[in-house]
Design an enzyme around this catalytic site. Structure first.
Site, PDB file in Angstrom:
ATOM      1  N   ARG A  20      42.684  28.578  54.525  1.00  0.00           N
ATOM      2  CA  ARG A  20      42.848  28.702  53.078  1.00  0.00           C
ATOM      3  C   ARG A  20      43.774  27.626  52.508  1.00  0.00           C
ATOM      4  NH1 ARG A  20      44.650  34.512  51.841  1.00  0.00           N
ATOM      5  NH2 ARG A  20      45.790  34.194  53.775  1.00  0.00           N
ATOM      6  N   LYS A  23      43.568  27.252  48.679  1.00  0.00           N
ATOM      7  CA  LYS A  23      44.286  28.297  47.933  1.00  0.00           C
ATOM      8  C   LYS A  23      45.765  27.912  47.803  1.00  0.00           C
ATOM      9  CE  LYS A  23      45.973  32.991  48.647  1.00  0.00           C
ATOM     10  NZ  LYS A  23      45.400  33.653  47.480  1.00  0.00           N
ATOM     11  N   SER A 450      45.626  50.116  42.233  1.00  0.00           N
ATOM     12  CA  SER A 450      46.640  49.302  42.894  1.00  0.00           C
ATOM     13  C   SER A 450      47.687  48.837  41.889  1.00  0.00           C
ATOM     14  CB  SER A 450      45.992  48.092  43.565  1.00  0.00           C
ATOM     15  OG  SER A 450      45.286  47.338  42.627  1.00  0.00           O
ATOM     16  N   HIS A 658      35.157  53.987  39.477  1.00  0.00           N
ATOM     17  CA  HIS A 658      35.536  52.756  38.782  1.00  0.00           C
ATOM     18  C   HIS A 658      34.527  51.666  39.117  1.00  0.00           C
ATOM     19  CE1 HIS A 658      37.637  49.215  37.493  1.00  0.00           C
ATOM     20  NE2 HIS A 658      37.587  48.744  38.730  1.00  0.00           N
ATOM     21  N   CYS A 660      33.470  47.516  38.188  1.00  0.00           N
ATOM     22  CA  CYS A 660      33.868  46.319  37.433  1.00  0.00           C
ATOM     23  C   CYS A 660      32.821  45.233  37.445  1.00  0.00           C
ATOM     24  CB  CYS A 660      35.225  45.773  37.854  1.00  0.00           C
ATOM     25  SG  CYS A 660      35.635  45.844  39.582  1.00  0.00           S
ATOM     26  N   GLU A 682      35.093  47.768  33.668  1.00  0.00           N
ATOM     27  CA  GLU A 682      35.599  46.495  33.148  1.00  0.00           C
ATOM     28  C   GLU A 682      34.971  46.185  31.793  1.00  0.00           C
ATOM     29  OE1 GLU A 682      35.096  43.291  35.912  1.00  0.00           O
ATOM     30  OE2 GLU A 682      34.977  41.817  34.318  1.00  0.00           O
ATOM     31  N   HIS A 711      42.298  39.920  35.303  1.00  0.00           N
ATOM     32  CA  HIS A 711      41.970  38.715  36.068  1.00  0.00           C
ATOM     33  C   HIS A 711      42.777  37.516  35.589  1.00  0.00           C
ATOM     34  CE1 HIS A 711      38.393  41.273  36.722  1.00  0.00           C
ATOM     35  NE2 HIS A 711      38.584  40.849  37.947  1.00  0.00           N
ATOM     36  N   CYS A 743      40.782  46.763  35.848  1.00  0.00           N
ATOM     37  CA  CYS A 743      40.672  46.821  37.307  1.00  0.00           C
ATOM     38  C   CYS A 743      42.069  47.033  37.878  1.00  0.00           C
ATOM     39  CB  CYS A 743      40.054  45.503  37.801  1.00  0.00           C
ATOM     40  SG  CYS A 743      39.475  45.596  39.518  1.00  0.00           S
TER      41      CYS A 743
END
Ligand code: GLN
Ligand code: ZN
Length: 773
Positions: A20, A23, A450, A658, A660, A682, A711, A743
């Site tokens: 990664r 990232k 979360s 839920h 999204c 969402e 997001h 979310c």
């Protein structure tokens, strides 16, 4: 155009780096600790490493078999910005000549202080998210960055002729949405004529940079789920490739149609088009399409190596399919992957902890490149030349069939013994009467599950994994985390609380680690969106639950508050969608096994006193087949598995789900059929469009359209949230409406999360007051 196409290629390769690296680099850039030049240097190093690896694995240095699919964030955004298609709110960030610098590109992806980012949604039926271009009747198309050409030149300087890959013009417009304020009836595809000359210039720039071939990806041509008639898409493709085929000074064109079989119209259009090669997905399609005289001068690339899954698969069957592809009448047959390999991790060799027996059944990106190289050799030199590789693949397949755990008699017997009533709860009216005992206020506020996964949490988890933090110490740490999250929610004044999911590295992997039949990887990262990656688990055998998975955390959290704390589970469809699933039995059968495990978990949660239980199914829409004919069967088994998981709950237990994604309309009936008491969904990025769909559908259960786009790091103002909420309260019966973010909050930081939730609670109070609740 005489350039011949190589005998084997892949449609794309993972671009985030084996560890990664991308990232880390972009996140350091966003944080201001790596400047743009530094970022460019790291990206170039990553591209160079990728080319070197692909050469090692058997792709060619100068035959254009190596695709260049690097992206800083998203391939759709790359194409949209290349042709200048950014909404007007980003104009101030563009150069004088309209150029789109990297800063504008990232602003479009992530938003900034006052600019909303582009909406994000799932790329075809995958778990990858792309950014939705916004196109208006007046959007000015012009070449606006030269990254594609620069990457070609960069590779050429290293002595490698890469094949640049660009989202094609039809797909770019088909995936776009009309910009705000566009007249009713306007569709981005109306702008095709204006866009094509810019694509022609783009092709010319690639040729000048040294590209012999370009790959234009047109997956829109396999989909019936984009809300555009398939004959309109086919007509657009006909026009687009007539124009691009006739363009001067261009590379040879490969049009790729991954993710499923082309619609019949699109197949005849492309077969006849003045381009040099076509790549089709033979993994999903199974069999070759009809022969066509237009193919006489073309290469056809048979995508027989699955780009979406991690199984080593049946190499002999793949070779047979390629053989049969000769019947379509193309000048040459080549082998390819069915899709880009961006959907699979890099390398099985990076997984030393996997059971070696399982590892031998697997193929990640690098193994798939080798398979392509093998099959290409078979095409060129004949089957005998690859006999050893075919035999080894056959042996792995036979071993997998007979391995223990692949079939578990108890699991199968329990499923066979179920009766139809096992998936039905009592009528909603009876349940909602029983649930009034929960005593929830009008417009109840909650979150999706979360809370921010802080550096502290990740550190503690890593220390625990390394054995530096004992099980008892880790548990104590997580309990303290739950205490904090519960106190915070109490202080904010939220109505229905969550425990925060700090114990979960990932909402699917957590369950995979607790269920039999799954294996998890250490380095198997796959890009989800931008700099975010997930590590899908590998579901290889029959699934069962050796012990409760979440009950301890939920009951601890509930013991800390007088308010209700939701139990939090991931649903069967999502567990399948975000894992690499076995390919040796129907998905429906696997989903039912997972459902039974969840059903037992729900029973245990209820027995422990949990009154509200959420079963997340964010992937329900994602797995929807692209072809209409396949959709009813999918909706049938996916809904049934969710109901099988939840229908054991008592009337008084409130089941939430839920979801999204923004196109709620398409699967609204299925969502109603899930029969959850409350559905959160969402909605913030599409600015509440889904509220219309819900209202129009007559959906009668509880619903929480998201009012905070998690997001993006942007904090929505009270006014903004209030407006969305008021709209929901105006269009839906008040007693149905819940208030929640889009979310889970795990990817956010605490500062912005607290500010946003404060605004959410304040906005709710204002709307409650206005409606006299
Ligand atoms: N409960 C999960 C969370 O909050 C749901 C995440 C999702 O929908 N992707 O993280
Ligand atoms: Zn979600």
């Amino acid at each position: 155009m005489t350039t011949s196409f190589p005998a084997g290629t892949i449609l794309g390769y993972p671009r985030i780096g084996r560890r990664r690296e991308l990232k880390r680099a972009v996140e350091r850039h966003w944080a201001g600790v790596l400047d743009e030049a530094g970022l460019e240097t790291e990206a170039a190093a990553l591209r160079r490493a990728t080319r070197a690896r692909l050469l090692d694995l058997g792709l060619g240095r100068d035959d254009s078999s190596i695709p260049e699919t690097f992206s800083y964030y998203d391939q759709v955004l790359d194409a949209a910005t290349a042709v200048g298609a950014l909404p007007a709110r980003f104009d101030a960030l563009r150069g004088e000549d309209g150029a789109v610098p990297l800063a504008a590109y990232f602003a479009a992806a992530r938003g900034d202080g006052h600019r909303q980012p582009l909406e994000m949604t799932k790329w075809f039926d995958t778990n990858y998210h792309y950014l939705v271009p916004e196109i208006a009747p007046e959007t000015r198309f012009a070449l606006s960055h030269d990254r594609f050409a620069r990457q070609v030149a960069e590779a050429a300087a290293d002595g490698v002729t890469v094949r640049p890959v660009v989202v094609g013009p039809v797909t770019l417009l088909a995936l776009a949405k009309p910009a705000d304020g566009a007249p009713a009836g306007f569709s981005p595809l109306d702008r095709l004529e204006d866009l094509l000359p810019v694509y022609a210039s783009l092709l010319q720039s690639l040729r000048e940079a040294g590209a012999s071939w370009v790959q234009l990806d047109e997956p829109a041509l396999v989909s019936e789920s984009l809300g555009i008639d398939v004959d309109r898409l086919a007509a657009a493709a006909e026009r687009a490739y007539a124009v691009l085929g006739a363009a001067a000074d261009r590379p040879a064109i490969l049009v790729a149609a991954p993710y499923g079989p082309l619609t019949a119209d699109a197949w005849s259009v492309l077969a006849a088009a003045p381009v040099e090669a076509l790549a089709i997905d033979l993994h999903r399609a199974g069999e070759a399409p009809a022969s066509h005289p237009g193919l006489a001068g073309k290469t056809i690339v048979g995508g027989v190596v699955d780009g979406r899954n991690v199984w080593r698969g049946d190499l002999t069957a793949a070779a047979d399919r390629l053989e049969r592809l000769r019947a379509v009448g193309a000048a040459a047959v080549a082998v390819g992957t069915s899709t880009s390999l961006q959907h699979v991790p890099h390398d099985v060799a990076d997984e030393p902890a996997l059971d070696p027996r399982l590892a031998a059944w697997l193929a990640f990106a690098d193994q798939k490149v080798s398979q392509v190289a093998t099959l290409a050799r078979g095409l060129v030199a004949g089957r005998a030349a690859i006999a050893d590789e075919l035999a080894a693949a056959d042996a792995a397949l036979a071993d997998r069939r007979s391995a223990p755990g692949v079939a578990d008699g108890d699991v199968r017997a329990r499923l066979e013994g179920l009766d139809a009533a096992a998936s039905d709860r009592a009528p909603f009216a009876r349940r909602s009467a029983a649930q009034t005992a929960l005593g929830l206020p009008t417009l109840p506020t909650t979150t999706i599950g979360s809370f921010p996964q802080t550096a502290d949490i990740r550190r503690a988890r890593a220390a625990h994994t390394r054995g530096e933090l004992s099980a008892a110490e880790y548990e104590e740490f997580l309990r303290a985390e739950i205490d904090r999250v519960i106190d915070l929610q109490e202080d904010l004044g939220l109505d229905v609380l969550v425990h925060g999911e700090a114990e979960r590295n990932d909402m699917v992997q957590y369950f995979a680690e607790h269920l039999d039949g799954f294996a998890v990887t250490q380095n198997g990262w796959v890009q989800s969106y931008g700099s975010r990656a997930t590590r899908p688990s590998i579901l290889w055998g029959d699934v069962s639950r050796p012990a409760p998975m979440t009950v301890g955390w939920s009951t601890y959290a509930q013991s800390r508050s007088e308010k209700y704390v939701k139990g939090m589970l991931t649903g069967p469809v999502t567990i399948l969608a975000w894992s690499f699933v076995r390919d040796d039995q129907p998905l429906a059968a696997t989903a039912d096994q997972v459902a039974l495990a969840l059903r037992d978990e729900i029973a245990d949660l209820e027995a422990a006193g949990i009154r509200i239980i959420q079963v997340d199914e964010p992937a329900l829409r994602e797995l929807l087949p692209l072809r209409r004919a396949d959709q009813p069967a999918y909706l049938d088994w996916s809904v049934r598995s969710f109901r099988l998981a939840t229908a054991g709950a008592a009337d008084a237990t409130q089941i939430h789900t839920h979801l999204c994604y923004s196109e709620f309309g398409v699967v609204i009936d299925a969502i109603a059929a899930l029969d959850a008491d409350v559905t959160s969904i969402e909605a913030a990025r599409s600015r509440g469009e889904v509220i219309n769909d819900i209202a129009a559908s007559g959906f009668s259960h509880g619903v929480g359209p998201g009012v905070y786009d998690i997001h993006s790091p942007r904090v929505p103002s009270v006014d903004e949230i209030e407006e969305l909420l008021q709209r929901a309260a105006d269009e839906l019966p008040l007693h149905q409406v819940w208030v929640n973010p889009d979310c889970g909050l795990k990817t956010r930081g605490y500062e912005e999360t607290v500010a946003a939730l404060q605004n959410l609670v304040t906005a709710t109070a204002r709307v409650r007051e206005r409606v006299g609740a």
